[in-house]
Motif scaffolding. Sequence first.
Motif, PDB file in Angstrom:
ATOM      1  N   UNK A 159       0.876  -1.162   0.000  1.00 36.34           N
ATOM      2  CA  UNK A 159       0.000   0.000   0.000  1.00 36.34           C
ATOM      3  C   UNK A 159       0.917   1.216   0.000  1.00 36.34           C
ATOM      4  N   UNK A 160       0.767   2.047  -1.020  1.00 38.78           N
ATOM      5  CA  UNK A 160       1.639   3.196  -1.212  1.00 38.78           C
ATOM      6  C   UNK A 160       0.918   4.476  -0.798  1.00 38.78           C
ATOM      7  N   UNK A 161       1.601   5.321  -0.032  1.00 32.23           N
ATOM      8  CA  UNK A 161       1.078   6.643   0.313  1.00 32.23           C
ATOM      9  C   UNK A 161       2.036   7.672  -0.262  1.00 32.23           C
ATOM     10  N   UNK A 162       1.541   8.470  -1.196  1.00 30.63           N
ATOM     11  CA  UNK A 162       2.349   9.499  -1.860  1.00 30.63           C
ATOM     12  C   UNK A 162       3.641   8.914  -2.440  1.00 30.63           C
ATOM     13  N   UNK A 175       6.036   3.073   0.128  1.00 32.50           N
ATOM     14  CA  UNK A 175       5.345   1.921   0.711  1.00 32.50           C
ATOM     15  C   UNK A 175       5.121   2.107   2.211  1.00 32.50           C
ATOM     16  N   UNK A 176       3.900   1.811   2.658  1.00 37.69           N
ATOM     17  CA  UNK A 176       3.552   1.937   4.076  1.00 37.69           C
ATOM     18  C   UNK A 176       3.460   0.554   4.715  1.00 37.69           C
ATOM     19  N   UNK A 177       2.736  -0.354   4.078  1.00 31.85           N
ATOM     20  CA  UNK A 177       2.628  -1.738   4.533  1.00 31.85           C
ATOM     21  C   UNK A 177       2.692  -2.650   3.312  1.00 31.85           C
ATOM     22  N   UNK A 178       3.056  -3.908   3.548  1.00 33.89           N
ATOM     23  CA  UNK A 178       3.108  -4.899   2.471  1.00 33.89           C
ATOM     24  C   UNK A 178       2.476  -6.195   2.938  1.00 33.89           C
ATOM     25  N   UNK A 179       2.172  -7.050   1.987  1.00 33.19           N
ATOM     26  CA  UNK A 179       1.693  -8.396   2.265  1.00 33.19           C
ATOM     27  C   UNK A 179       2.268  -9.322   1.203  1.00 33.19           C
ATOM     28  N   UNK A 180       2.450 -10.569   1.581  1.00 33.73           N
ATOM     29  CA  UNK A 180       3.087 -11.553   0.707  1.00 33.73           C
ATOM     30  C   UNK A 180       2.219 -12.790   0.578  1.00 33.73           C
ATOM     31  N   UNK A 181       2.298 -13.447  -0.575  1.00 30.90           N
ATOM     32  CA  UNK A 181       1.700 -14.758  -0.790  1.00 30.90           C
ATOM     33  C   UNK A 181       2.703 -15.544  -1.624  1.00 30.90           C
ATOM     34  N   UNK A 210      -3.676  -7.204   4.218  1.00 29.93           N
ATOM     35  CA  UNK A 210      -3.141  -6.353   5.273  1.00 29.93           C
ATOM     36  C   UNK A 210      -4.082  -5.164   5.453  1.00 29.93           C
ATOM     37  N   UNK A 211      -3.877  -4.421   6.536  1.00 32.19           N
ATOM     38  CA  UNK A 211      -4.676  -3.230   6.805  1.00 32.19           C
ATOM     39  C   UNK A 211      -3.901  -2.275   7.684  1.00 32.19           C
ATOM     40  N   UNK A 212      -4.314  -1.001   7.671  1.00 36.02           N
ATOM     41  CA  UNK A 212      -3.571   0.023   8.405  1.00 36.02           C
ATOM     42  C   UNK A 212      -4.456   1.245   8.644  1.00 36.02           C
ATOM     43  N   UNK A 213      -4.154   1.972   9.708  1.00 39.24           N
ATOM     44  CA  UNK A 213      -4.704   3.306   9.928  1.00 39.24           C
ATOM     45  C   UNK A 213      -3.625   4.303   9.538  1.00 39.24           C
ATOM     46  N   UNK A 214      -3.986   5.315   8.756  1.00 45.42           N
ATOM     47  CA  UNK A 214      -3.019   6.312   8.283  1.00 45.42           C
ATOM     48  C   UNK A 214      -3.492   7.724   8.586  1.00 45.42           C
ATOM     49  N   UNK A 215      -2.559   8.555   9.008  1.00 44.47           N
ATOM     50  CA  UNK A 215      -2.799   9.995   9.081  1.00 44.47           C
ATOM     51  C   UNK A 215      -2.547  10.542   7.680  1.00 44.47           C
ATOM     52  N   UNK A 259      -3.029  13.901   4.929  1.00 45.67           N
ATOM     53  CA  UNK A 259      -3.322  15.299   4.667  1.00 45.67           C
ATOM     54  C   UNK A 259      -4.256  15.372   3.461  1.00 45.67           C
ATOM     55  N   UNK A 260      -4.934  16.491   3.309  1.00 48.77           N
ATOM     56  CA  UNK A 260      -5.775  16.708   2.126  1.00 48.77           C
ATOM     57  C   UNK A 260      -4.921  16.557   0.867  1.00 48.77           C
ATOM     58  N   UNK A 261      -5.429  15.845  -0.115  1.00 46.31           N
ATOM     59  CA  UNK A 261      -4.775  15.586  -1.402  1.00 46.31           C
ATOM     60  C   UNK A 261      -3.704  14.495  -1.345  1.00 46.31           C
ATOM     61  N   UNK A 262      -3.454  13.880  -0.175  1.00 41.11           N
ATOM     62  CA  UNK A 262      -2.561  12.716  -0.137  1.00 41.11           C
ATOM     63  C   UNK A 262      -3.158  11.615  -1.003  1.00 41.11           C
ATOM     64  N   UNK A 263      -2.278  10.805  -1.588  1.00 44.27           N
ATOM     65  CA  UNK A 263      -2.717   9.752  -2.503  1.00 44.27           C
ATOM     66  C   UNK A 263      -2.324   8.373  -1.969  1.00 44.27           C
ATOM     67  N   UNK A 264      -3.223   7.410  -2.157  1.00 41.99           N
ATOM     68  CA  UNK A 264      -2.985   6.028  -1.743  1.00 41.99           C
ATOM     69  C   UNK A 264      -3.357   5.097  -2.888  1.00 41.99           C
ATOM     70  N   UNK A 265      -2.518   4.090  -3.130  1.00 42.83           N
ATOM     71  CA  UNK A 265      -2.835   3.068  -4.127  1.00 42.83           C
ATOM     72  C   UNK A 265      -2.096   1.778  -3.790  1.00 42.83           C
ATOM     73  N   UNK A 266      -2.465   0.702  -4.446  1.00 43.54           N
ATOM     74  CA  UNK A 266      -1.767  -0.567  -4.298  1.00 43.54           C
ATOM     75  C   UNK A 266      -0.748  -0.723  -5.408  1.00 43.54           C
ATOM     76  N   UNK A 267       0.375  -1.360  -5.072  1.00 42.94           N
ATOM     77  CA  UNK A 267       1.418  -1.608  -6.063  1.00 42.94           C
ATOM     78  C   UNK A 267       1.875  -3.054  -5.942  1.00 42.94           C
ATOM     79  N   UNK A 268       1.900  -3.749  -7.056  1.00 36.35           N
ATOM     80  CA  UNK A 268       2.450  -5.093  -7.091  1.00 36.35           C
ATOM     81  C   UNK A 268       3.965  -4.961  -7.193  1.00 36.35           C
TER      82      UNK A 268
END
Length: 108
Positions: free
Chosen positions: A46-49, A52-58, A70-75, A77-86
């Motif tokens: 899980x990418x923030x701006x 990488x903030x957290x990862x998971x493996x299989x 996986x899961x997370x709580x994030x602080x 800011x306005x306009x911050x971006x989050x997406x998943x990356x393989x």
Amino acid sequence: TSQVLVNIGNHFDLASSIFVAPRKGIYSFSFHVVKVYNRQTIQVSLMQNGYPVISAFAGDQDVTREAASNGVLLLMEREDKVHLKLERGNLMGGWKYSTFSGFLVFPL
């Protein structure tokens, strides 16, 4: 095919698969990525701006389906971006068996 089940406020862009925070606050994010008939190890972050903030493996070689979650709580800011990356491996069936969820827990 990609599908958005709930997108109140349209802050998740399906074309880019990026969530943009509409306001500062604490957000909850979780993901569940399934690899199907794939003997490679996958790593999903899980990418923030762009970072990488957290990862998971299989990586089990002997199963036909396996999930990286996986899961997370994030602080955020306005306009911050989050997406998943393989980060590692490939998803032979694409992202169609996977979920990504996020919501505002507490505005600041």
